[in-house]
Write a protein that holds these residues in place. Structure first.
Motif, PDB file in Angstrom:
ATOM      1  N   PRO A 191       0.818  -1.217   0.000  1.00 51.84           N
ATOM      2  CA  PRO A 191       0.000   0.000   0.000  1.00 51.84           C
ATOM      3  C   PRO A 191       0.848   1.262   0.000  1.00 51.84           C
ATOM      4  CG  PRO A 191      -0.024  -1.034   2.160  1.00 51.84           C
ATOM      5  CD  PRO A 191       0.680  -1.983   1.246  1.00 51.84           C
ATOM      6  N   GLY A 192       0.232   2.348  -0.376  1.00 50.37           N
ATOM      7  CA  GLY A 192       0.902   3.638  -0.370  1.00 50.37           C
ATOM      8  C   GLY A 192      -0.054   4.707   0.108  1.00 50.37           C
ATOM      9  N   ALA A 193       0.274   5.954  -0.200  1.00 52.69           N
ATOM     10  CA  ALA A 193      -0.608   7.053   0.149  1.00 52.69           C
ATOM     11  C   ALA A 193      -1.747   7.185  -0.848  1.00 52.69           C
ATOM     12  CB  ALA A 193       0.197   8.353   0.209  1.00 52.69           C
ATOM     13  N   LEU A 194      -1.527   6.701  -2.064  1.00 54.37           N
ATOM     14  CA  LEU A 194      -2.544   6.778  -3.108  1.00 54.37           C
ATOM     15  C   LEU A 194      -3.204   5.431  -3.369  1.00 54.37           C
ATOM     16  CD1 LEU A 194      -0.705   9.070  -5.689  1.00 54.37           C
ATOM     17  CD2 LEU A 194      -2.321   9.726  -3.891  1.00 54.37           C
ATOM     18  N   ARG A 195      -2.453   4.352  -3.180  1.00 56.67           N
ATOM     19  CA  ARG A 195      -3.012   3.016  -3.363  1.00 56.67           C
ATOM     20  C   ARG A 195      -3.322   2.455  -1.982  1.00 56.67           C
ATOM     21  NH1 ARG A 195      -0.133  -1.385  -7.166  1.00 56.67           N
ATOM     22  NH2 ARG A 195       1.221  -1.831  -5.405  1.00 56.67           N
ATOM     23  N   LEU A 196      -4.566   2.518  -1.605  1.00 58.46           N
ATOM     24  CA  LEU A 196      -4.979   2.137  -0.258  1.00 58.46           C
ATOM     25  C   LEU A 196      -5.249   0.638  -0.181  1.00 58.46           C
ATOM     26  CD1 LEU A 196      -7.391   5.108   0.557  1.00 58.46           C
ATOM     27  CD2 LEU A 196      -4.891   5.004   0.691  1.00 58.46           C
ATOM     28  N   HIS A 197      -5.052   0.102   1.004  1.00 53.22           N
ATOM     29  CA  HIS A 197      -5.260  -1.326   1.246  1.00 53.22           C
ATOM     30  C   HIS A 197      -6.524  -1.511   2.079  1.00 53.22           C
ATOM     31  CE1 HIS A 197      -4.613  -5.441   2.613  1.00 53.22           C
ATOM     32  NE2 HIS A 197      -4.554  -5.019   3.867  1.00 53.22           N
ATOM     33  N   ALA A 198      -7.344  -2.461   1.692  1.00 52.18           N
ATOM     34  CA  ALA A 198      -8.576  -2.750   2.427  1.00 52.18           C
ATOM     35  C   ALA A 198      -8.277  -3.733   3.543  1.00 52.18           C
ATOM     36  CB  ALA A 198      -9.630  -3.315   1.483  1.00 52.18           C
ATOM     37  N   ALA A 199      -8.234  -3.249   4.784  1.00 52.17           N
ATOM     38  CA  ALA A 199      -8.009  -4.087   5.958  1.00 52.17           C
ATOM     39  C   ALA A 199      -9.338  -4.327   6.668  1.00 52.17           C
ATOM     40  CB  ALA A 199      -7.014  -3.411   6.901  1.00 52.17           C
ATOM     41  N   ALA A 200      -9.305  -5.182   7.669  1.00 51.83           N
ATOM     42  CA  ALA A 200     -10.539  -5.522   8.375  1.00 51.83           C
ATOM     43  C   ALA A 200     -11.121  -4.336   9.129  1.00 51.83           C
ATOM     44  CB  ALA A 200     -10.278  -6.678   9.343  1.00 51.83           C
ATOM     45  N   ASP A 201     -10.247  -3.357   9.477  1.00 55.61           N
ATOM     46  CA  ASP A 201     -10.726  -2.197  10.229  1.00 55.61           C
ATOM     47  C   ASP A 201     -10.906  -0.967   9.350  1.00 55.61           C
ATOM     48  OD1 ASP A 201      -8.044  -1.905   9.753  1.00 55.61           O
ATOM     49  OD2 ASP A 201      -7.521  -1.228  11.767  1.00 55.61           O
ATOM     50  N   GLY A 202     -10.941  -1.158   8.043  1.00 56.93           N
ATOM     51  CA  GLY A 202     -11.103  -0.033   7.131  1.00 56.93           C
ATOM     52  C   GLY A 202      -9.919   0.072   6.187  1.00 56.93           C
ATOM     53  N   LEU A 203      -9.844   1.155   5.444  1.00 59.72           N
ATOM     54  CA  LEU A 203      -8.740   1.344   4.513  1.00 59.72           C
ATOM     55  C   LEU A 203      -7.465   1.751   5.252  1.00 59.72           C
ATOM     56  CD1 LEU A 203     -10.582   3.258   1.649  1.00 59.72           C
ATOM     57  CD2 LEU A 203     -10.112   0.804   1.821  1.00 59.72           C
TER      58      LEU A 203
END
Length: 432
Positions: free
Chosen positions: A28-40
């Protein structure tokens, strides 16, 4: 570019076999967000961990208004915002860009640079590699091809004290006492001569230091580009030099020569002895070092750190170096819940996100890590066998096997007996 990206499972090559990857890394980065269990989740690359006071305040506001109210410090001295709501990507990008935290949208994930956090502050070390880090960051962002590096490729800049040379850098620069620098790329090391003062006095010394820094930065960039050439020729999708097949290792010496850099091979290089992270407390006369409990900083803690600071540097040990204030600020930071002294039992205790934030975690490791007893050795709690964020070097590993059982350095331990077992283990080292 702002969409949440699913995680990429790592390949499993045979022992001794270079992995073959059919896609780029999904780091992940600042522009490419990662979908985690607690949100992005957004990961912000901060070369040398450096933040201005204003940038610290901006991150505190972002954590409160867009995320879960806190910021995580990574094992590379970068920052993560978690619990981000859907649709916040554009707003977050604008906020970061306005604060100067997004100098190049195309290169934002490749700005992975760790540097000795206390360089230039405590009188130790042979060069202010924090300045090298800024120059290297500018050079990376100015080189279009560098955008092809993976989000895992790491530059390590050690001022000679040995604190970051062992952090697994793909290209490592180490300042030498005679004004020269050593560069390690892959398994090879080269000596980059100092620029030579050419005269006496402070101005000449400053010119020599600037010349060495310029040479070191150009050499590091040349090696990164040589890796990209080798990776393209190999066709295995390697993210880092250690993943290249033996037949496609870069010719580092040739790459340096082509960049007009004088470099002397050092066949039997002995790096500086590994140095322990600085203890929490004063750092010289005009700086201090504190630790973020379990690597997390609340918005309130961020504001306390940024208030009146000349500069804030996040460290690979999930700490913060604050430059500018007198050490008498420590009591106020302690009142905000930060670790300000080596006797604090939270010193050396780290953990991954665990449940409920990570869907892969098998236990709430942060809750158990918060109850960890003190001890001389670092201890890292992991929610699964991936052991995300574990520190380098000697440590105790605690890995969840389920919600009620942990693996402590290879031995299953019931959760009810974990604290006692960790207390005993923190006196017995495990090598990384």
């Amino acid at each position: 570019m702002l969409a949440a990206m699913p995680p990429t499972p790592p390949p499993s090559p045979e022992p001794g076999e270079a992995p073959t990857r059919d896609r780029g890394d999904a780091c992940p980065g600042a522009l490419r967000l990662h979908a985690a269990a607690d949100g992005l989740l957004a990961r912000l690359r901060l070369p040398a961990g450096r933040l201005t006071s204003r940038q610290v305040m901006v991150l505190a506001d972002a954590a409160e208004s867009l995320g879960d109210g806190s910021l995580s410090v990574t094992s590379r001295g970068n920052a993560e915002l978690r619990g981000l709501r859907d649709g916040c990507g554009a707003g977050l990008a604008a906020l970061l860009a306005d604060a100067g935290l997004l100098p190049s949208p195309t290169h934002e994930r490749v700005r992975n640079i760790v540097a000795s956090p206390a360089a230039g502050l405590d009188g130790l070390g042979h060069a202010d590699v924090q300045l090298w880090a800024r120059a290297l960051d500018a050079a990376l962002c100015a080189e279009p091809r560098a955008a092809a590096l993976s989000g895992r490729f790491l530059f390590a800049l050690d001022d000679g004290r040995g604190d970051v040379a062992g952090l697994g850098g793909d290209v490592t620069l180490i300042a030498a006492p005679d004004g020269a620098a050593f560069l390690t790329a892959g398994t090879e090391t080269f000596r980059l001569p100092g620029a030579g003062a050419g005269g006496a006095g402070h101005a000449a010394a400053a010119g020599s230091a600037a010349g060495t820094a310029g040479t070191a930065v150009r050499a590091a960039l040349a090696c990164a580009l040589a890796f990209l050439d080798a990776a393209e020729a190999a066709g295995t999708g390697a993210w880092r030099p250690r993943e290249l097949p033996g037949a496609h290792l870069p010719d580092w010496a040739r790459a340096l020569a082509r960049a007009a850099i004088t470099a002397e091979p050092v066949p039997s290089f002995a790096p500086p002895p590994a140095a322990l992270p600085p203890a929490p407390g004063p750092l010289g006369d005009h700086a201090l070092h504190v630790l973020a409990p379990l690597g997390r900083l609340t918005a309130g803690q961020l504001r306390a750190l940024g208030a009146g600071a000349d500069e804030v540097r996040l460290t690979p040990w999930r700490g913060v170096v604050v430059a500018g204030p007198a050490p008498d600020l420590l009591p106020a930071l302690a009142a905000h819940g930060l670790v300000t002294g080596p006797a604090d039992p939270r010193t050396g205790v780290t953990a991954c996100t665990g449940t409920p934030g990570c869907a892969k975690s098998l236990a709430d490791v942060r809750a158990d890590a918060a109850r960890a007893p003190g001890g001389p050795l670092p201890v890292h709690y992991s929610g699964c066998a991936r052991r995300c964020g574990h520190p380098h070097g000697t440590r105790i590993e605690v890995t969840a096997l389920g919600p009620d059982t942990y693996l402590l350095d290879g031995v299953p331990v019931p959760r009810t007996a974990l604290a006692e077992a960790v207390a005993a283990a923190r006196t017995t080292p495990m090598e990384s």
